[in-house]
Design a protein around this motif. Structure first.
Motif, PDB file in Angstrom:
ATOM      1  N   ASP A 327       0.862   1.761 -11.160  1.00 45.19           N
ATOM      2  CA  ASP A 327       1.015   2.483 -12.429  1.00 45.19           C
ATOM      3  C   ASP A 327       0.897   3.993 -12.201  1.00 45.19           C
ATOM      4  O   ASP A 327       1.624   4.786 -12.798  1.00 45.19           O
ATOM      5  CB  ASP A 327      -0.060   2.048 -13.434  1.00 45.19           C
ATOM      6  N   LEU A 328      -0.030   4.379 -11.336  1.00 47.98           N
ATOM      7  CA  LEU A 328      -0.234   5.794 -11.060  1.00 47.98           C
ATOM      8  C   LEU A 328       0.962   6.386 -10.309  1.00 47.98           C
ATOM      9  O   LEU A 328       1.383   7.510 -10.582  1.00 47.98           O
ATOM     10  CB  LEU A 328      -1.516   5.975 -10.244  1.00 47.98           C
ATOM     11  N   VAL A 329       1.520   5.614  -9.373  1.00 43.99           N
ATOM     12  CA  VAL A 329       2.722   6.067  -8.668  1.00 43.99           C
ATOM     13  C   VAL A 329       3.860   6.291  -9.661  1.00 43.99           C
ATOM     14  O   VAL A 329       4.545   7.321  -9.636  1.00 43.99           O
ATOM     15  CB  VAL A 329       3.154   5.045  -7.595  1.00 43.99           C
ATOM     16  N   ALA A 330       4.062   5.318 -10.550  1.00 42.19           N
ATOM     17  CA  ALA A 330       5.128   5.438 -11.545  1.00 42.19           C
ATOM     18  C   ALA A 330       4.875   6.606 -12.484  1.00 42.19           C
ATOM     19  O   ALA A 330       5.806   7.314 -12.884  1.00 42.19           O
ATOM     20  CB  ALA A 330       5.246   4.134 -12.346  1.00 42.19           C
ATOM     21  N   GLY A 331       3.594   6.817 -12.841  1.00 36.18           N
ATOM     22  CA  GLY A 331       3.263   7.937 -13.715  1.00 36.18           C
ATOM     23  C   GLY A 331       3.586   9.277 -13.069  1.00 36.18           C
ATOM     24  O   GLY A 331       4.133  10.178 -13.715  1.00 36.18           O
ATOM     25  N   ASN A 332       3.269   9.423 -11.792  1.00 37.88           N
ATOM     26  CA  ASN A 332       3.597  10.667 -11.099  1.00 37.88           C
ATOM     27  C   ASN A 332       5.100  10.854 -10.953  1.00 37.88           C
ATOM     28  O   ASN A 332       5.602  11.982 -11.017  1.00 37.88           O
ATOM     29  CB  ASN A 332       2.913  10.706  -9.729  1.00 37.88           C
ATOM     30  N   ALA A 333       5.838   9.760 -10.769  1.00 37.37           N
ATOM     31  CA  ALA A 333       7.296   9.857 -10.735  1.00 37.37           C
ATOM     32  C   ALA A 333       7.835  10.282 -12.100  1.00 37.37           C
ATOM     33  O   ALA A 333       8.756  11.105 -12.199  1.00 37.37           O
ATOM     34  CB  ALA A 333       7.899   8.519 -10.317  1.00 37.37           C
ATOM     35  N   ALA A 334       7.245   9.736 -13.173  1.00 30.62           N
ATOM     36  CA  ALA A 334       7.651  10.137 -14.525  1.00 30.62           C
ATOM     37  C   ALA A 334       7.325  11.602 -14.773  1.00 30.62           C
ATOM     38  O   ALA A 334       8.091  12.327 -15.420  1.00 30.62           O
ATOM     39  CB  ALA A 334       6.954   9.244 -15.559  1.00 30.62           C
TER      40      ALA A 334
END
Length: 384
Positions: A327-334
């Motif tokens: 989730d954190l990886v996806a959040g940083n990508a967002a």
């Protein structure tokens, strides 16, 4: 190794490595933007064409960001970081071997696609490893180090000049040095490769306020870098004073992120985000009436830059509070997508406002967007 079972020493090593890697790489980014603009200007390229060329990097960031969570899940975070740095080094070398406008377009698009991987991985590491009670300060240190790295780029360019291959060699060498840092701390990197990837696009629903904060900060940065000197000249400042005043705003952004992070650790991230947005909106409204009172003008600019940057610090800190793992990886990508979007529209929208309404359009647009951000953050303080 998961962050939950890491020792404090390993956490500190992982955080320090991620900050060091990104700071070194930020020098490359801070070097490449003015370097390529100067090369194009020296060839007689128009300002509009130079702007289009520069927009390729944020466009590359927006295109590539959604794919990084799956790459990290498949290959691992430190492997993706090394691959991104290596590709960035090769692209910088390629940029130094050509002076073709068309080649610059393609290579800068690819460079944006490679660059963003470094920031996604580093910010994931930092947020995953930071403890909740000190996360605001850790993110503040990261934001400060990042600003130092970006600022060191133009300074390096001033020392070595933009002619020839030498500045490109320096940029590529920084990428190689950053690879060494990643390899040195890879044992302390949090492992998210065994988790199912999450789509960054889903964060528009899960964390809209945080994405809006990143977009607004990038809007501010794009407007300041491209149009604040124009605003200053129209207000009667000399070129030297206008550019120095811009540096003062970014100095505030650099110096005060750690205190802002500390304040959020002792209170509430969302309350500090609202406060930063309100103060930035007020600062924007004050700017048009202050250029003839230079000390006060510079003081307001210092705080104005700090509170604008506080949005980025608060958004990143709250992301780490609320999400972990994939989730954190996806959040940083967002976040990277939102940053690219804000950076692309900040200059054009502010420029259009200035063209329609005069110099007051600069302050008016920034005041409006930060006031809207404050309202959004306040109204959604319990809903994300």
């Amino acid at each position: 190794m998961t962050a939950a079972v890491m020792t404090d020493k390993a956490r500190r090593a992982g955080i320090a490595g991620a900050i060091a890697c990104t700071t070194i790489f930020a020098l490359t980014v801070g070097l490449s933007f003015p370097l390529l603009s100067l090369v194009l200007e020296d060839q007689g390229t128009s300002e509009a064409a130079i702007g289009v060329n520069a927009a390729m990097t944020p466009l590359g960031i927006m295109i590539a960001s959604p794919f990084y969570p799956r790459l990290i899940e498949r290959f691992g975070s430190w492997q993706v970081a090394v691959g991104s740095l290596l590709l960035s080094a090769l692209l910088i070398v390629a940029l130094g071997l050509t002076r073709s406008f068309g080649a610059f377009l393609v290579l800068r698009l690819a460079l944006g696609m490679a660059d963003v991987g470094i920031f996604i991985v580093s910010e994931t590491w930092i947020n995953q490893l930071a403890r909740p009670e000190t996360r605001g300060r850790v993110v503040g240190i990261y934001a400060t180090a990042l600003s130092v790295g970006f600022g060191a780029g133009p300074f390096t360019l001033a020392l070595i000049g933009f002619q020839g291959f030498a500045p490109f060699a320096v940029g590529a060498a920084c990428c190689v040095l950053a690879i060494g840092v990643v390899l040195a701390v890879r044992a302390h990197a949090p492992d998210v490769s065994d988790e199912a990837p999450v789509s960054p696009l889903g964060f528009l629903r899960r964390a809209p306020t945080l994405l809006a904060a990143i977009c607004v900060y990038a809007f501010w940065e794009g407007a300041m870098l491209s149009l604040f000197p124009v605003f200053g000249l129209a207000a009667g400042l000399t070129v030297a004073v206008a550019t120095s005043a811009l540096s003062v705003a970014f100095l505030g952004n650099t110096v005060l992120q750690i205190p802002i992070g500390w304040l959020s650790d002792r209170s509430s991230r969302r309350q500090v985000m609202v406060l930063c947005a309100v103060l930035t909106a007020l600062g924007a409204l004050l700017l048009p009436g202050l250029p003839d009172r230079l000390p006060l003008f510079l003081g307001v600019l210092f705080v104005f830059g700090a509170t604008a940057g506080g949005l980025y610090t608060m958004a990143m800190s709250e992301l780490g509070d609320r999400f972990s793992g994939s989730d954190l990886v996806a959040g940083n990508a967002a976040f990277a997508i939102a940053f690219g979007m804000g950076g692309m529209i900040g200059g054009p929208i502010t420029g259009a406002a200035m063209q329609l309404t005069g110099n007051g359009g600069f302050a008016g647009v920034l005041a409006l967007i930060f006031a809207a951000m404050a309202a959004l953050a306040y109204l959604r303080r319990r809903r994300g």
